[in-house]
Every structure is written in structure tokens, then in C-alpha cells.
Design an enzyme around this catalytic site. Structure first.
Site, PDB file in Angstrom:
ATOM      1  N   TYR A  91     -23.841   6.273  20.982  1.00  0.00           N
ATOM      2  CA  TYR A  91     -22.878   5.180  20.801  1.00  0.00           C
ATOM      3  C   TYR A  91     -22.010   5.365  19.556  1.00  0.00           C
ATOM      4  CZ  TYR A  91     -21.257   0.350  20.016  1.00  0.00           C
ATOM      5  OH  TYR A  91     -20.496  -0.757  19.791  1.00  0.00           O
ATOM      6  N   LYS A 108     -17.625   5.494  18.768  1.00  0.00           N
ATOM      7  CA  LYS A 108     -16.918   4.498  17.974  1.00  0.00           C
ATOM      8  C   LYS A 108     -16.315   5.106  16.700  1.00  0.00           C
ATOM      9  CE  LYS A 108     -17.427   0.738  20.439  1.00  0.00           C
ATOM     10  NZ  LYS A 108     -16.252   0.014  20.981  1.00  0.00           N
ATOM     11  N   SER A 156     -13.729  -1.280  17.247  1.00  0.00           N
ATOM     12  CA  SER A 156     -14.822  -0.329  17.083  1.00  0.00           C
ATOM     13  C   SER A 156     -16.119  -1.116  16.930  1.00  0.00           C
ATOM     14  CB  SER A 156     -14.567   0.568  15.869  1.00  0.00           C
ATOM     15  OG  SER A 156     -15.599   1.508  15.695  1.00  0.00           O
TER      16      SER A 156
END
Length: 325
Positions: free
Chosen positions: A213, A217, A199
Site C-alpha cells: 500500500y 501512495k 494520498s
């Protein structure tokens, strides 16, 4: 002793005795705190005893997605240096071949093999399943899968192209789901395996400029924790890494259009080297280290695991009974 001295002594004794009652809540609080600290330390010390046996990389088949550069390539090198057989998965065939040459310099025996497969792991599951099958036919069942393929794009929310949100979720999330889905059946049949999800620090805390983004993650944590509960009875273990900014081609590309605020935030933590990050990730995947708060959670996780294990046994007994009929 005069009556005045006796009265003074009596008052002093009364104050002394009653002061203990005033201090009693504080003393009890200290005792409870000491008990909690001792209990947590005990759990932390015994956690290695209940962790799985370390995975031996010598002779193991390790698949690394995003293995043509950056952290992925360094993870592949670290595993190869310990005697593993490596399958590198990435899109750019030229970069894959270059990475293969770099890995082969670290061979510890002449039996080791580096297999390169070019595919977009976020496109179609059927394609990913096919290349994983191809890798297993050539190098044997996958012992460890490292999901390292990913990309980062930063920008202000209202300025970000909508397609970027979709693309990042496809690459960073589905790009880990697909390879994992492709190896899990064989791992369950063999009752062994390791799965690593890479991650990011942006997967622990949402940061300015990472509205597209960070969620992609963050999703990996939910996947990793849910999957671990499901496959733990089969002796398969999941680890999840949250590396900081790392000196990779991906970071260099991201920095070209990074907002000022995001740059300033990133600079507060510095930049790590990919080989250092890779060593930590491989160590954690092989040994399956357990953090302090994860150790505390053993109580309720243990009860959940027992439920999952009991259901698994009942399901297998039912399948066996159906076959006999």
C-alpha cells in the site's frame, strides 16, 4: 591604591575583556539563529501573497473519483454545498446513485447538477478519457479534479499475494494518473485548474504491513511535485493530501485482515471523521495553502519555475512561427 589592589584590578579587567572573546562564538550563533528564524517567518507570511487566487466553487465543475463513498463522497458534498456542479466517478453504479441522492439534499440553487459515471479508472486510459470527455460535454470544462479513488490492503510482505502489489499500484497510482491526464490538456488551454491527489499518512512514512500500500501512495507525491512544476506556468495548481485513518467503508474492509502490529500502530493516532477530512482537503485545494518547508523551498523552486516558464514561452513562439510559414 596599593600595588596589590592595582594588580587585582588589572587582572579583573583582563578577564572581563577576554571573557567576551570566549562568548563571541555563542553570541554570533544566536544572531545567525535569530536571522534564520526571522527569515523563515517572513517567507511564511508572504507565501499567501504569491499563492494563486482562490478558486470559486460556485458554478465550477468538480470531478471526484471514488466519489460514491467515504472521503470522496464527503468532498463532493462539501463542494456541492458551495455551489459546484459535480461529476461522481466510481465503479459501483448503485452506490453512485445513492451518493447522488445524498448530494442533492445540499443544493444551494436549482441549477446545480450531479452527474454519475460508472467506470474502473484503473483499467484502460481510453475508457477514462472517454468518460471525462462525456462529463465535460454535459457540465463544461473541469475546473477541479479530485483524485480520491483508492484501496488499502495490509499484510506481511512474504504473505502478500504478488498480484496485490500490482493491483494497488494500478488503483492508487494509475487510477490518479489517468483522470489527470484526461483533464490536463483542457486546463492548459484555459490557463486555469486545480488538481488534488489524496494520498495517505502511509504515503509519508512506510509502516508495518503496508509494503504493498505505502509505495502506491508514495508514488503520488512524486507525481504531484513533478506535475506541479510542469503545469504551474499555465496557472494550474496541484495539492496533495495525506489524511490519517478515516472512518470509511474502505477502512472497515481493511481492518478485517489487518495484522496486529498494524492495528496497534493505527490506534496510536485515532480515527478521523470523513466530513472533517473533506473540509480540510477542499479548503487546501481551493486556496492552495503552502506549508512552512514548502515555503523555504521557494528559493530553488523559483529558479526551476523560471526555467520551465522560459521554455514554455520559447515553445509557443516556435509554434506560432511555424503556423505563419
Amino acid at each position: 591604591m596599593s600595588s596589590e589592589e592595582g594588580l587585582s584590578s588589572t587582572i579583573t579587567d583582563w578577564l572581563f575583556l577576554n571573557s567576551w572573546w570566549l562568548l563571541l562564538p555563542f553570541v554570533m550563533l544566536l544572531v545567525v539563529a535569530a536571522f534564520i528564524v526571522a527569515f523563515v517567518l517572513l517567507l511564511y507570511m508572504i507565501s499567501p501573497l504569491i499563492s494563486p487566487k482562490p478558486l470559486k466553487l460556485n458554478g465550477a465543475h468538480v470531478v471526484v473519483t471514488g466519489g460514491s463513498s467515504g472521503i470522496g463522497k464527503c468532498i463532493a458534498i462539501e463542494c456541492y454545498r458551495q455551489g459546484a456542479f459535480i461529476t461522481l466517478v466510481a465503479r459501483d453504479e448503485a452506490k453512485l446513485l445513492q451518493a447522488k441522492k445524498e448530494l442533492e439534499k445540499f443544493a444551494i440553487n436549482d441549477k446545480q447538477v450531479v452527474l454519475c459515471i460508472s467506470v474502473d479508472i484503473s483499467s484502460e486510459y481510453s475508457q477514462v478519457e472517454s468518460v471525462i470527455k462525456q462529463a465535460q460535454e454535459k457540465l463544461g470544462p473541469v475546473d477541479m479534479l479530485v483524485n480520491c479513488a483508492g484501496m488499502a490492503v495490509s499484510g506481511r510482505f512474504e504473505e502478500m499475494e504478488v498480484d496485490r502489489f500490482k493491483k494497488l499500484m494500478e488503483v492508487n497510482y494509475l487510477g490518479s494518473v489517468y483522470p489527470t491526464r484526461a483533464v490536463i490538456t483542457t486546463m492548459k488551454e484555459r490557463r486555469m485548474g486545480r488538481i488534488m491527489f489524496v494520498s495517505s499518512q502511509a504515503g509519508q512514512i512506510g509502516l508495518f504491513g503496508y509494503t504493498a500500500y505505502s509505495p502506491s501512495k508514495f508514488a503520488l507525491r512524486g507525481l504531484a511535485e513533478s506535475l506541479q512544476m510542469e503545469i504551474k506556468p499555465y496557472n494550474i495548481y496541484v495539492t496533495l493530501a495525506f489524511p490519517p485513518d478515516t472512518d470509511t467503508p474502505g477502512l472497515a474492509e481493511e481492518n478485517k485482515n489487518k495484522p496486529l502490529e498494524t492495528k496497534l500502530i493505527s490506534e496510536t493516532s485515532g480515527v478521523c471523521q470523513p466530513d472533517q477530512v473533506a473540509k480540510i482537503i477542499v479548503r487546501d485545494a481551493v486556496i492552495v495553502t503552502m506549508g512552512l518547508f514548502r515555503t523555504i523551498a521557494l528559493f530553488y523552486l523559483g529558479s526551476f519555475d523560471s526555467i520551465v516558464r522560459r521554455c514554455m514561452i520559447q515553445r509557443e513562439q516556435s509554434k506560432a512561427a511555424n503556423k505563419r510559414e
